[in-house]
Write a protein that holds these residues in place. Structure first.
Motif, PDB file in Angstrom:
ATOM      1  N   VAL A 150       0.854  -1.178   0.000  1.00 49.27           N
ATOM      2  CA  VAL A 150       0.000   0.000   0.000  1.00 49.27           C
ATOM      3  C   VAL A 150       0.894   1.234   0.000  1.00 49.27           C
ATOM      4  CG1 VAL A 150      -1.844  -1.162   1.241  1.00 49.27           C
ATOM      5  CG2 VAL A 150      -0.175   0.169   2.512  1.00 49.27           C
ATOM      6  N   LYS A 151       0.347   2.336  -0.443  1.00 48.67           N
ATOM      7  CA  LYS A 151       1.149   3.545  -0.506  1.00 48.67           C
ATOM      8  C   LYS A 151       0.951   4.369   0.753  1.00 48.67           C
ATOM      9  CE  LYS A 151      -2.344   6.125  -3.099  1.00 48.67           C
ATOM     10  NZ  LYS A 151      -2.636   6.771  -4.382  1.00 48.67           N
ATOM     11  N   ALA A 152       1.941   5.192   1.020  1.00 55.11           N
ATOM     12  CA  ALA A 152       1.873   6.085   2.164  1.00 55.11           C
ATOM     13  C   ALA A 152       1.544   7.486   1.678  1.00 55.11           C
ATOM     14  CB  ALA A 152       3.198   6.087   2.919  1.00 55.11           C
ATOM     15  N   PHE A 153       0.708   8.162   2.432  1.00 58.40           N
ATOM     16  CA  PHE A 153       0.353   9.536   2.129  1.00 58.40           C
ATOM     17  C   PHE A 153       1.115  10.438   3.096  1.00 58.40           C
ATOM     18  CE2 PHE A 153      -3.210   8.910  -0.742  1.00 58.40           C
ATOM     19  CZ  PHE A 153      -3.541   7.583  -0.519  1.00 58.40           C
ATOM     20  N   PHE A 154       1.831  11.404   2.544  1.00 54.19           N
ATOM     21  CA  PHE A 154       2.628  12.298   3.376  1.00 54.19           C
ATOM     22  C   PHE A 154       1.875  13.583   3.671  1.00 54.19           C
ATOM     23  CE2 PHE A 154       6.907  10.642   3.905  1.00 54.19           C
ATOM     24  CZ  PHE A 154       6.954   9.606   2.991  1.00 54.19           C
ATOM     25  N   GLY A 155       2.108  14.103   4.874  1.00 53.30           N
ATOM     26  CA  GLY A 155       1.639  15.429   5.215  1.00 53.30           C
ATOM     27  C   GLY A 155       2.567  16.476   4.635  1.00 53.30           C
ATOM     28  N   GLN A 156       2.216  17.737   4.832  1.00 55.24           N
ATOM     29  CA  GLN A 156       2.992  18.824   4.248  1.00 55.24           C
ATOM     30  C   GLN A 156       4.246  19.148   5.031  1.00 55.24           C
ATOM     31  OE1 GLN A 156       0.200  22.049   3.460  1.00 55.24           O
ATOM     32  NE2 GLN A 156      -0.243  21.134   1.481  1.00 55.24           N
ATOM     33  N   GLY A 157       4.416  18.500   6.147  1.00 54.16           N
ATOM     34  CA  GLY A 157       5.661  18.645   6.882  1.00 54.16           C
ATOM     35  C   GLY A 157       5.682  19.792   7.863  1.00 54.16           C
ATOM     36  N   THR A 158       6.584  19.685   8.820  1.00 53.83           N
ATOM     37  CA  THR A 158       6.895  20.787   9.741  1.00 53.83           C
ATOM     38  C   THR A 158       8.347  21.149   9.529  1.00 53.83           C
ATOM     39  OG1 THR A 158       5.289  20.134  11.423  1.00 53.83           O
ATOM     40  CG2 THR A 158       7.145  21.493  12.146  1.00 53.83           C
ATOM     41  N   ARG A 159       8.572  22.421   9.167  1.00 57.21           N
ATOM     42  CA  ARG A 159       9.950  22.897   9.002  1.00 57.21           C
ATOM     43  C   ARG A 159      10.418  23.469  10.341  1.00 57.21           C
ATOM     44  NH1 ARG A 159       7.281  21.446   4.290  1.00 57.21           N
ATOM     45  NH2 ARG A 159       8.785  21.285   2.574  1.00 57.21           N
ATOM     46  N   LEU A 160      11.342  22.770  10.964  1.00 59.83           N
ATOM     47  CA  LEU A 160      11.864  23.194  12.261  1.00 59.83           C
ATOM     48  C   LEU A 160      13.168  23.948  12.055  1.00 59.83           C
ATOM     49  CD1 LEU A 160      11.962  23.143  15.401  1.00 59.83           C
ATOM     50  CD2 LEU A 160      13.172  20.947  15.196  1.00 59.83           C
ATOM     51  N   TRP A 217       8.002   5.375  -6.145  1.00 52.12           N
ATOM     52  CA  TRP A 217       8.542   6.639  -6.628  1.00 52.12           C
ATOM     53  C   TRP A 217       7.691   7.788  -6.099  1.00 52.12           C
ATOM     54  CZ3 TRP A 217      13.019   7.583  -9.287  1.00 52.12           C
ATOM     55  CH2 TRP A 217      13.697   6.473  -9.836  1.00 52.12           C
ATOM     56  N   TYR A 218       8.376   8.840  -5.691  1.00 51.62           N
ATOM     57  CA  TYR A 218       7.723  10.025  -5.167  1.00 51.62           C
ATOM     58  C   TYR A 218       8.279  11.260  -5.871  1.00 51.62           C
ATOM     59  CZ  TYR A 218       6.013   7.211  -1.255  1.00 51.62           C
ATOM     60  OH  TYR A 218       5.378   6.255  -0.493  1.00 51.62           O
ATOM     61  N   LYS A 219       7.431  12.292  -5.937  1.00 53.38           N
ATOM     62  CA  LYS A 219       7.876  13.576  -6.464  1.00 53.38           C
ATOM     63  C   LYS A 219       7.680  14.626  -5.378  1.00 53.38           C
ATOM     64  CE  LYS A 219       6.902  17.117  -9.946  1.00 53.38           C
ATOM     65  NZ  LYS A 219       6.027  17.520 -11.077  1.00 53.38           N
ATOM     66  N   GLN A 220       8.684  15.467  -5.216  1.00 53.32           N
ATOM     67  CA  GLN A 220       8.588  16.538  -4.235  1.00 53.32           C
ATOM     68  C   GLN A 220       8.895  17.860  -4.930  1.00 53.32           C
ATOM     69  OE1 GLN A 220      11.416  16.344  -0.957  1.00 53.32           O
ATOM     70  NE2 GLN A 220      10.045  17.463   0.400  1.00 53.32           N
ATOM     71  N   ARG A 221       7.923  18.737  -4.947  1.00 54.51           N
ATOM     72  CA  ARG A 221       8.147  20.073  -5.511  1.00 54.51           C
ATOM     73  C   ARG A 221       8.933  20.904  -4.514  1.00 54.51           C
ATOM     74  NH1 ARG A 221       5.080  21.213  -9.984  1.00 54.51           N
ATOM     75  NH2 ARG A 221       3.388  19.757 -10.444  1.00 54.51           N
ATOM     76  N   PRO A 222       9.628  21.932  -4.976  1.00 53.55           N
ATOM     77  CA  PRO A 222      10.376  22.791  -4.055  1.00 53.55           C
ATOM     78  C   PRO A 222       9.483  23.326  -2.947  1.00 53.55           C
ATOM     79  CG  PRO A 222      10.948  23.304  -6.323  1.00 53.55           C
ATOM     80  CD  PRO A 222       9.813  22.332  -6.391  1.00 53.55           C
ATOM     81  N   THR A 229      12.016  17.246  -7.239  1.00 50.59           N
ATOM     82  CA  THR A 229      12.957  16.179  -6.914  1.00 50.59           C
ATOM     83  C   THR A 229      12.218  14.855  -6.924  1.00 50.59           C
ATOM     84  OG1 THR A 229      14.284  17.682  -5.554  1.00 50.59           O
ATOM     85  CG2 THR A 229      14.629  15.326  -5.238  1.00 50.59           C
ATOM     86  N   TYR A 230      12.788  13.891  -7.605  1.00 51.41           N
ATOM     87  CA  TYR A 230      12.175  12.576  -7.743  1.00 51.41           C
ATOM     88  C   TYR A 230      12.937  11.580  -6.875  1.00 51.41           C
ATOM     89  CZ  TYR A 230       9.603  14.628 -11.588  1.00 51.41           C
ATOM     90  OH  TYR A 230       8.766  15.431 -12.339  1.00 51.41           O
ATOM     91  N   PHE A 231      12.210  10.941  -6.000  1.00 58.70           N
ATOM     92  CA  PHE A 231      12.805   9.977  -5.070  1.00 58.70           C
ATOM     93  C   PHE A 231      12.297   8.575  -5.373  1.00 58.70           C
ATOM     94  CE2 PHE A 231      14.752  12.822  -2.057  1.00 58.70           C
ATOM     95  CZ  PHE A 231      13.965  13.958  -2.049  1.00 58.70           C
ATOM     96  N   GLY A 281       7.738  21.638  -1.002  1.00 62.07           N
ATOM     97  CA  GLY A 281       6.552  20.803  -0.823  1.00 62.07           C
ATOM     98  C   GLY A 281       6.841  19.504  -0.103  1.00 62.07           C
ATOM     99  N   HIS A 282       5.898  18.597  -0.186  1.00 62.11           N
ATOM    100  CA  HIS A 282       6.050  17.309   0.472  1.00 62.11           C
ATOM    101  C   HIS A 282       6.067  16.200  -0.578  1.00 62.11           C
ATOM    102  CE1 HIS A 282       1.731  17.836  -0.126  1.00 62.11           C
ATOM    103  NE2 HIS A 282       1.592  16.529  -0.058  1.00 62.11           N
ATOM    104  N   PRO A 283       6.590  15.036  -0.216  1.00 62.82           N
ATOM    105  CA  PRO A 283       6.629  13.935  -1.191  1.00 62.82           C
ATOM    106  C   PRO A 283       5.225  13.495  -1.569  1.00 62.82           C
ATOM    107  CG  PRO A 283       8.081  13.514   0.669  1.00 62.82           C
ATOM    108  CD  PRO A 283       7.220  14.674   1.054  1.00 62.82           C
TER     109      PRO A 283
END
Lengths: 115, 112
Positions: free
Chosen positions: A102-112, B34-39, B86-88, B41-43
């Motif tokens: 299954v694929k993982a869905f990422f959040g938009q992240g926290t820039r610390l 495969w993942y794409k991350q824009r500048p 960026t492609y991971f 952004g998030h994967p």
């Protein structure tokens, strides 16, 4: 249908302070993963949790870092006594089942940023 | 431990040119993602390959999983400025672990 929600999006802490990063997985997802990304680097696995359980924390630094995923509420990544080297983007991902298949869905992240 | 390597690290192309990034794992993978991350952004998940020799296409993107399940490639035909990012590649290590080991990515810039 909200995606993975992380807050705050940006966090500035002085050296020695504590940082608390929150992650609410997608609805129906009970598996949460935390990753850290340094500038110009790939994502490094930190910890994998299911509700109330830490399943794999092999990527977590031994000191100052902890994570939890309580029965109610978001998953929390806690960094105590932050240092400059903790400055990074921290991403949370969730999945409905084990990652295999299954694929993982990422959040938009926290820039610390530690100043 | 398992290592996932990607080349090139950076790629600059003119709009309309093709682009390919390569991913190599030190160990056999059960699957590769495969993942794409824009500048800034998030994967964002693009695709998962599971079978040996598998080839999948998404419009101008072609993904390939090697026969030995240790390498993979992403090819973009006729790049557009929207392909910037960026492609991971990432794969789970052996032993059934649930974590993903990511490559360092290939950063693509497209000149209009």
């Amino acid at each position: 249908n909200a995606g993975v929600m992380q807050n705050p999006r940006h966090l500035v802490r002085r050296r020695g302070q504590e940082a608390r990063l929150r992650c609410s997985p997608m609805k129906g997802h009970s598996h949460v993963y935390w990753y850290r990304q340094l500038p110009e680097e790939g994502l490094k696995f930190m910890v994998y949790l299911q509700k109330e359980n830490i399943i794999d924390e092999s990527g977590m630094p031994k000191e100052r870092f902890s994570a939890e995923f309580p029965k109610e509420g978001p998953s929390i990544l806690r960094i105590q006594q932050v240092v400059r080297g903790d400055s990074a983007a921290y991403f949370c991902a969730s999945s409905s089942n084990r990652l295999t298949g299954v694929k993982a869905f990422f959040g938009q992240g926290t820039r610390l940023t530690v100043v | 431990g398992q290592q996932v390597m990607q080349i090139p690290q950076y790629q600059h192309v003119q709009e309309g040119e093709d682009f390919t990034t390569y991913c190599n794992s030190s160990t056999t993978l059960s699957n590769i993602q495969w993942y794409k991350q824009r500048p800034g952004g998030h994967p964002v998940f693009l695709i998962q390959l599971v079978k040996s020799g598998e080839v999948k296409k998404q419009k101008r993107l072609t993904f390939q999983f090697g026969e030995a399940k240790k390498n993979s490639s992403l090819h973009i035909t006729a790049t557009q400025t929207t392909d910037v990012g960026t492609y991971f590649c990432a794969g789970p290590p052996q032993g059934g672990s649930e974590k993903l080991v990511f490559g360092k990515g290939t950063k693509l810039t497209v000149n209009p």
